[in-house]
Design an enzyme around this catalytic site. Sequence first.
Site, PDB file in Angstrom:
ATOM      1  N   ASP A  33      -7.253   0.299  -2.387  1.00 56.29           N
ATOM      2  CA  ASP A  33      -7.286   1.307  -3.451  1.00 56.29           C
ATOM      3  C   ASP A  33      -8.524   2.178  -3.234  1.00 56.29           C
ATOM      4  O   ASP A  33      -9.625   1.671  -2.973  1.00 56.29           O
ATOM      5  CB  ASP A  33      -7.382   0.606  -4.812  1.00 56.29           C
ATOM      6  CG  ASP A  33      -7.217   1.595  -5.948  1.00 56.29           C
ATOM      7  OD1 ASP A  33      -6.063   2.036  -6.185  1.00 56.29           O
ATOM      8  OD2 ASP A  33      -8.233   1.926  -6.559  1.00 56.29           O
TER       9      ASP A  33
ATOM     10  N   ASP B 248      -2.811   6.394  -5.008  1.00 61.14           N
ATOM     11  CA  ASP B 248      -3.897   6.173  -4.073  1.00 61.14           C
ATOM     12  C   ASP B 248      -3.943   4.715  -3.638  1.00 61.14           C
ATOM     13  O   ASP B 248      -4.995   4.209  -3.245  1.00 61.14           O
ATOM     14  CB  ASP B 248      -5.230   6.574  -4.713  1.00 61.14           C
ATOM     15  CG  ASP B 248      -5.546   5.746  -5.955  1.00 61.14           C
ATOM     16  OD1 ASP B 248      -4.577   5.183  -6.538  1.00 61.14           O
ATOM     17  OD2 ASP B 248      -6.715   5.652  -6.312  1.00 61.14           O
TER      18      ASP B 248
END
Length: 739
Positions: free
Chosen positions: A589, A632
């Site tokens: 992440d 993301d």
Amino acid sequence: MSARRAPYELWPIVAAFVLSGGLSFYALALARANHTPVVLWLANGALIGWLVQKPLSRSWPLLASAFLGLVLAKLCLGDPLASTLLIGPCHALETVIVSEAIRRRFPHLSPRTRFMDLARVGVVSALIGSALCALGMMSILHLWSGADVLVSLNTLFRAHFVGMIIAGSTSLVMVTPSLRHIEPGRIWVLVRDLLLMTAVTVGVFVESHIPMVFMIYPPLLLLVFRHRFVGMVMGMTILSLVVGLVTTLNVGPFNLVAGVTPAFHVVMAQVFIGVSCFVALPIALALADQDRLRNRMHESELRYRMLAEHSGDLVMRIRTNGDRMYVSPSVKELLGWEVEDFLKPRPDLIHPDDRERIAAEVCKLRAQGGTTTATYRLQHKDGHYLWIEAFARLVPSPDGDGAMDIIYTGRNVTERVRIEQALLESQAQLRTITDNMPAVIARIDTTWRYTYVNRFVEQIFGKTPAQVVGRTVRQVHGDAVYDRLKHYLERACAGESMLFEYEVKHHDKRLHFQAHYVPDLDADGKVRGVYELTTEITHIKNVEHELLRLAHQDALTGLANRRYFSERVPALLDMAQQHNAPVLLALVDIDNFKSINDTYGHAIGDIVLAEVGRCLQKLVREGEMVARIGGDEFVVLSCDFGNVRHANAFTQSLWERLHMMVDAGVAQVAVKMCVGAAVCKDEGSVDGLMKLADEALYQAKEAGRDTYRVLTRGFNGGGNDKGNSNSHRPNEEVKVRQA
């Protein structure tokens, strides 16, 4: 039915008995009353007409009846029974020889029978039968009464031979309807001529002073010429009866010969009867054959005229100058013209477009002879044109002038021509459609040779139809493609419908095709070839591949998307369980990605995501999988490590390499990551693995971000494993409790 049929079967037997006995009694009684040999033996020949109508196995009752009649006649005249019983079979032998010879050669006597052949067979068989009969009877009489051998043989042979000719011919005429047929109007003429023959014969042979035996020939020949075979038979019968009677009575012109015995008079009578018979018989037979041929020619002419006049075809006989000597009446029904109107040459009735061609055909026929066939248009009397199919042959003229005539036969084929033209138009339309279809349409015979292919083959394979038709599949496509198609061709020739796809390399390009093979069956259901429909599907395959790529690939980063990742993970877990191998799943992440978007804009954010994707793609090895599963958020799946220490080293290396500075054009963006990894063994649940990795990522974020955590499950040797801290404290060890 048997009772009704019995009289008809009995009458011939009774008649044979009466006829044989009566004629035998007459001949023997007359000869013995005057002490002369028998002049004429008619009894045997009188049976010929009946015996030639059925096989010997069915006619023996007639022979037996005739034999009994002969025996009764001789017994009545006082002859011994023994000699009579010995002589009877000789008579039967003569009758059987002649009747069987005629019946075997001519099973059915009819107007078409060649009478010259019939006479030849009858005379030859009569010679043989009479000779054998006379020889047998002479032997019996010589042994029985000591009669002179040569005299008996000579007298008996002549009496039997001449009698067989006359009586046999008479019986054949009497029992054969076609031989005795006389027109009703000529019966009285026949009776008149027979009376004349009788009067002349009696007058000639009663006169003992002047020899006028030649006078009997004019009335005899008159009978022959007027009444043919019937006149000859009846005239000879009258002559034989009169001559035999006057000879045995010792009167007539033969007595003018002085110093001869009565036996010699008999010989003279027999010779005269025989000569008269052989004068009249050939003439009667020749005239009968002439009549037969004339009747057959007349029948043939009538048959031809009937066919010509009642046929729907137009029949003409045309002279070399164009005059029509004969035109069949069918011209009225066919073209509406009367026969008289069509006898003159009418080239103006031929369609203008066909006149030159037909004129050339006629000139060629007259120059070369033989036959010719032409189809052209001929004008009806109403003005419209009909299509005529004409057959013409050049033959010698029947007029005997040495000229050559054309025999013309024409029939109306307008409907057929219309159908053919419609068929040609339909074929042209079909060919236009097939040639412009975006597919190769072809037919292959049972030897796998092309018999038809449309023009689209030029766009697919760069070959014209002329270069393909007549060649085999192997010759057209080469060995490599032929080996792929052979199996489907064999199954199609076995009667199956085959739909399949194949790939070929053509001009350094990979082309994909879809082919459909359909068996070509004849009327009996037998396979006589294969119809082929081949379509190029290269663009479809490319679209499929692109769609598959879009369905499984993230458009921004080029990595696998969440859908493809979800499809592949179960298979990878199953494989790891089969090999008892550990699995590592790392969630990656980007830290503070929202602030990057807010600060630099979404375009810069997309550049950051794309750069992270390229970096991840470079880091993974063969057998490992990386995907973008969220905005993301990325995931890495690996099964290629030996133990937990290797898993920790892989996770640390992944975390370290993901630190980067991204050149966004307007600024340099520093990118940091949080990584949460789950390392499991014997884990078959995707949800369980994801949950454990998510827990590790949560711990990394709780630790202040920009770090990684590794959680393990299913390994022996304690509950905790060690992991490194974030990059700001690389030498510090952090203990992570096993989840």
